[in-house]
Design a protein around this motif. Structure first.
Motif, PDB file in Angstrom:
ATOM      1  N   THR A 156      -5.880   8.218  -2.711  1.00  0.00           N
ATOM      2  CA  THR A 156      -5.099   6.994  -2.512  1.00  0.00           C
ATOM      3  C   THR A 156      -4.870   6.281  -3.841  1.00  0.00           C
ATOM      4  N   ALA A 157      -5.901   6.243  -4.692  1.00  0.00           N
ATOM      5  CA  ALA A 157      -5.739   5.616  -6.007  1.00  0.00           C
ATOM      6  C   ALA A 157      -4.683   6.342  -6.834  1.00  0.00           C
ATOM      7  N   LEU A 158      -4.654   7.670  -6.750  1.00  0.00           N
ATOM      8  CA  LEU A 158      -3.662   8.444  -7.493  1.00  0.00           C
ATOM      9  C   LEU A 158      -2.238   8.111  -7.067  1.00  0.00           C
ATOM     10  N   LEU A 159      -2.066   7.742  -5.807  1.00  0.00           N
ATOM     11  CA  LEU A 159      -0.732   7.383  -5.317  1.00  0.00           C
ATOM     12  C   LEU A 159      -0.162   6.183  -6.061  1.00  0.00           C
ATOM     13  N   PHE A 160      -1.061   5.317  -6.560  1.00  0.00           N
ATOM     14  CA  PHE A 160      -0.621   4.084  -7.213  1.00  0.00           C
ATOM     15  C   PHE A 160      -0.791   4.110  -8.732  1.00  0.00           C
ATOM     16  N   MET A 161      -1.285   5.219  -9.270  1.00  0.00           N
ATOM     17  CA  MET A 161      -1.605   5.260 -10.697  1.00  0.00           C
ATOM     18  C   MET A 161      -0.375   5.014 -11.573  1.00  0.00           C
ATOM     19  N   SER A 162       0.750   5.601 -11.217  1.00  0.00           N
ATOM     20  CA  SER A 162       1.931   5.502 -12.075  1.00  0.00           C
ATOM     21  C   SER A 162       2.505   4.096 -12.128  1.00  0.00           C
ATOM     22  N   GLY A 163       2.235   3.272 -11.118  1.00  0.00           N
ATOM     23  CA  GLY A 163       2.823   1.929 -11.090  1.00  0.00           C
ATOM     24  C   GLY A 163       1.872   0.817 -11.442  1.00  0.00           C
ATOM     25  N   ARG A 164       0.644   1.153 -11.844  1.00  0.00           N
ATOM     26  CA  ARG A 164      -0.365   0.122 -12.039  1.00  0.00           C
ATOM     27  C   ARG A 164      -0.077  -0.764 -13.252  1.00  0.00           C
ATOM     28  N   LYS A 165       0.708  -0.280 -14.220  1.00  0.00           N
ATOM     29  CA  LYS A 165       0.979  -1.080 -15.416  1.00  0.00           C
ATOM     30  C   LYS A 165       2.210  -1.962 -15.263  1.00  0.00           C
ATOM     31  N   GLY A 166       3.107  -1.607 -14.336  1.00  0.00           N
ATOM     32  CA  GLY A 166       4.345  -2.362 -14.201  1.00  0.00           C
ATOM     33  C   GLY A 166       4.347  -3.362 -13.069  1.00  0.00           C
ATOM     34  N   ASP A 167       3.337  -3.328 -12.186  1.00  0.00           N
ATOM     35  CA  ASP A 167       3.342  -4.192 -11.015  1.00  0.00           C
ATOM     36  C   ASP A 167       1.910  -4.566 -10.682  1.00  0.00           C
ATOM     37  N   LEU A 168       1.610  -5.869 -10.716  1.00  0.00           N
ATOM     38  CA  LEU A 168       0.249  -6.326 -10.463  1.00  0.00           C
ATOM     39  C   LEU A 168      -0.194  -6.016  -9.040  1.00  0.00           C
ATOM     40  N   ASN A 169       0.730  -6.038  -8.090  1.00  0.00           N
ATOM     41  CA  ASN A 169       0.395  -5.732  -6.701  1.00  0.00           C
ATOM     42  C   ASN A 169      -0.045  -4.274  -6.562  1.00  0.00           C
ATOM     43  N   VAL A 170       0.674  -3.366  -7.214  1.00  0.00           N
ATOM     44  CA  VAL A 170       0.301  -1.949  -7.209  1.00  0.00           C
ATOM     45  C   VAL A 170      -1.006  -1.752  -7.966  1.00  0.00           C
ATOM     46  N   ARG A 171      -1.159  -2.487  -9.064  1.00  0.00           N
ATOM     47  CA  ARG A 171      -2.396  -2.392  -9.841  1.00  0.00           C
ATOM     48  C   ARG A 171      -3.605  -2.823  -9.013  1.00  0.00           C
ATOM     49  N   SER A 172      -3.447  -3.856  -8.186  1.00  0.00           N
ATOM     50  CA  SER A 172      -4.560  -4.309  -7.359  1.00  0.00           C
ATOM     51  C   SER A 172      -4.953  -3.241  -6.351  1.00  0.00           C
ATOM     52  N   ALA A 173      -3.949  -2.553  -5.771  1.00  0.00           N
ATOM     53  CA  ALA A 173      -4.245  -1.471  -4.824  1.00  0.00           C
ATOM     54  C   ALA A 173      -4.955  -0.322  -5.532  1.00  0.00           C
ATOM     55  N   PHE A 174      -4.475   0.027  -6.730  1.00  0.00           N
ATOM     56  CA  PHE A 174      -5.105   1.103  -7.494  1.00  0.00           C
ATOM     57  C   PHE A 174      -6.558   0.755  -7.839  1.00  0.00           C
ATOM     58  N   THR A 175      -6.782  -0.473  -8.317  1.00  0.00           N
ATOM     59  CA  THR A 175      -8.127  -0.893  -8.703  1.00  0.00           C
ATOM     60  C   THR A 175      -9.078  -0.854  -7.514  1.00  0.00           C
ATOM     61  N   HIS A 176      -8.583  -1.336  -6.369  1.00  0.00           N
ATOM     62  CA  HIS A 176      -9.411  -1.371  -5.164  1.00  0.00           C
ATOM     63  C   HIS A 176      -9.813   0.042  -4.743  1.00  0.00           C
ATOM     64  N   MET A 177      -8.854   0.955  -4.709  1.00  0.00           N
ATOM     65  CA  MET A 177      -9.153   2.319  -4.272  1.00  0.00           C
ATOM     66  C   MET A 177     -10.028   3.061  -5.286  1.00  0.00           C
ATOM     67  N   ALA A 178      -9.771   2.857  -6.572  1.00  0.00           N
ATOM     68  CA  ALA A 178     -10.586   3.496  -7.601  1.00  0.00           C
ATOM     69  C   ALA A 178     -12.027   2.992  -7.541  1.00  0.00           C
ATOM     70  N   ALA A 179     -12.190   1.687  -7.269  1.00  0.00           N
ATOM     71  CA  ALA A 179     -13.529   1.125  -7.147  1.00  0.00           C
ATOM     72  C   ALA A 179     -14.271   1.745  -5.972  1.00  0.00           C
ATOM     73  N   ASP A 180     -13.582   1.933  -4.861  1.00  0.00           N
ATOM     74  CA  ASP A 180     -14.229   2.530  -3.694  1.00  0.00           C
ATOM     75  C   ASP A 180     -14.599   3.988  -3.940  1.00  0.00           C
ATOM     76  N   ALA A 181     -13.770   4.689  -4.692  1.00  0.00           N
ATOM     77  CA  ALA A 181     -14.106   6.070  -5.038  1.00  0.00           C
ATOM     78  C   ALA A 181     -15.380   6.108  -5.885  1.00  0.00           C
ATOM     79  N   MET A 182     -15.524   5.117  -6.785  1.00  0.00           N
ATOM     80  CA  MET A 182     -16.738   5.030  -7.597  1.00  0.00           C
ATOM     81  C   MET A 182     -17.964   4.758  -6.734  1.00  0.00           C
ATOM     82  N   VAL A 183     -17.804   3.853  -5.759  1.00  0.00           N
ATOM     83  CA  VAL A 183     -18.924   3.545  -4.862  1.00  0.00           C
ATOM     84  C   VAL A 183     -19.327   4.789  -4.079  1.00  0.00           C
ATOM     85  N   ALA A 184     -18.334   5.521  -3.570  1.00  0.00           N
ATOM     86  CA  ALA A 184     -18.628   6.733  -2.804  1.00  0.00           C
ATOM     87  C   ALA A 184     -19.300   7.780  -3.679  1.00  0.00           C
ATOM     88  N   ALA A 185     -18.832   7.914  -4.928  1.00  0.00           N
ATOM     89  CA  ALA A 185     -19.448   8.880  -5.846  1.00  0.00           C
ATOM     90  C   ALA A 185     -20.890   8.500  -6.135  1.00  0.00           C
TER      91      ALA A 185
END
Length: 323
Positions: A156-185
């Motif tokens: 899910t984080a990868l789905l938003f990776m390309s847009g994380r620098k141009g849109d804060l809303n997309v960046r928030s989704a990417f950050t949230h999903m990446a954080a959860d992947a870290m917690v799961a790991a």
């Protein structure tokens, strides 16, 4: 004379017809429109994962899995809110919403940042409690489910990776999903060490470390979304450079009432009063100034008001402290 949607400057009058407006449309590119499917896929995947966690949590009598299911339900709500903001941002202006509903993307980014910090704080607090009073080691099923969580959240984080620098809303989704992947790991790693060594405190120790990393990484997201909510000049735009450009335009002798703010997480607006020696010289600028500002600074919604030195003296918005 060209007209556009002026931003709230109708509370002052000038003698004669010595003002004009120019409005340019466009902006930084409407990144959210390209991520509608990503939000839908992310919500569907994470909702399915939550259902799976609830099933195995009940079947395996695992409070840890049920608690994590509640955490991931928050992720689903956060993603859904970001997706709804994208949908609202595509609504055309009308009625009392003369800018449309694009600002919903800013509110969504702010809400997602707050949700991420609150949830992470809750995880850190629980980790501290378990560090003091260790719980029994989790079973293999917990490690397997957490590993699936890495795949779901990581994808899910990868789905938003390309847009994380141009849109804060997309960046928030990417950050949230990446954080959860870290917690799961971290859960998988800690579970493996616990099963191997029997040291119960590995799990909360890893949880605390991950929480600190997530909070440090998401703090900038909260800061940036708060700044946009307060109509600060968006990052990447130098207001001094914009004012220098306006002052350097041919025929312009002074400027005032310059405002630059984000209409959404991708669109930027500018309003300014330009004082010209002759109205004719100012009118000649309107044909290209908005396009030039968009090209130079990425500001797509431009409103320019022209004034002569005489009318500028009567402008109630001329002092810098007046808004």
């Amino acid at each position: 004379m060209q007209h556009g949607h002026a931003q709230g400057h109708d509370d002052h009058d000038h003698d004669g017809d010595h003002h004009g407006h120019h409005h340019g449309s466009g902006g930084h590119g409407h990144a959210p429109a390209n991520f509608g499917n990503a939000f839908a896929i992310g919500v569907a995947l994470n909702l399915a994962y939550v259902i799976g966690e609830v099933f195995y949590g009940i079947a395996g009598h695992s409070l840890a899995l049920l608690a994590d299911a509640g955490h991931n339900l928050g992720d689903v709500l956060g993603l859904a809110g970001a997706g709804v903001a994208v949908w609202l941002g595509q609504k055309l202006p009308g009625g009392r919403y003369t800018y449309g509903l694009r600002r919903a993307s800013v509110l969504s980014a702010l809400g997602n940042a707050v949700l991420l910090l609150v949830v992470t704080g809750g995880i850190a607090w629980e980790a501290v409690l378990r560090l003091i009073t260790p719980s029994r080691p989790g079973g293999d099923v917990i490690i397997v489910v957490a590993a699936i969580g890495i795949a779901v959240n990581g994808f899910t984080a990868l789905l938003f990776m390309s847009g994380r620098k141009g849109d804060l809303n997309v960046r928030s989704a990417f950050t949230h999903m990446a954080a959860d992947a870290m917690v799961a790991a971290g859960t998988v790693a800690a579970g493996a060490v616990i099963l191997w060594t029997g040291w119960n405190r590995v799990d909360p120790a890893v949880g605390i470390v991950i929480s600190v990393v997530i909070i440090a990484g998401s703090w900038s997201l909260l800061r940036d979304s708060l700044k946009l909510s307060l109509d600060a000049v968006p990052d990447g735009i130098d207001p001094g450079a914009v004012e220098a450009y306006l002052c350097g335009l041919p025929g312009v002798v002074a400027i005032h009432d310059v405002h630059i703010w984000g209409l959404s997480t991708t669109d930027v607006a500018l309003t300014a009063h330009l004082v010209c020696q002759e109205e004719r010289s100012g009118q000649s600028l309107l044909a290209h100034v908005a396009e030039d500002i968009q090209e130079r600074f990425g500001i797509g919604h431009v409103t320019i008001q022209l004034e002569t030195p005489a009318t500028a003296e009567a402008c109630r918005l001329r002092p810098d402290h007046v808004i």
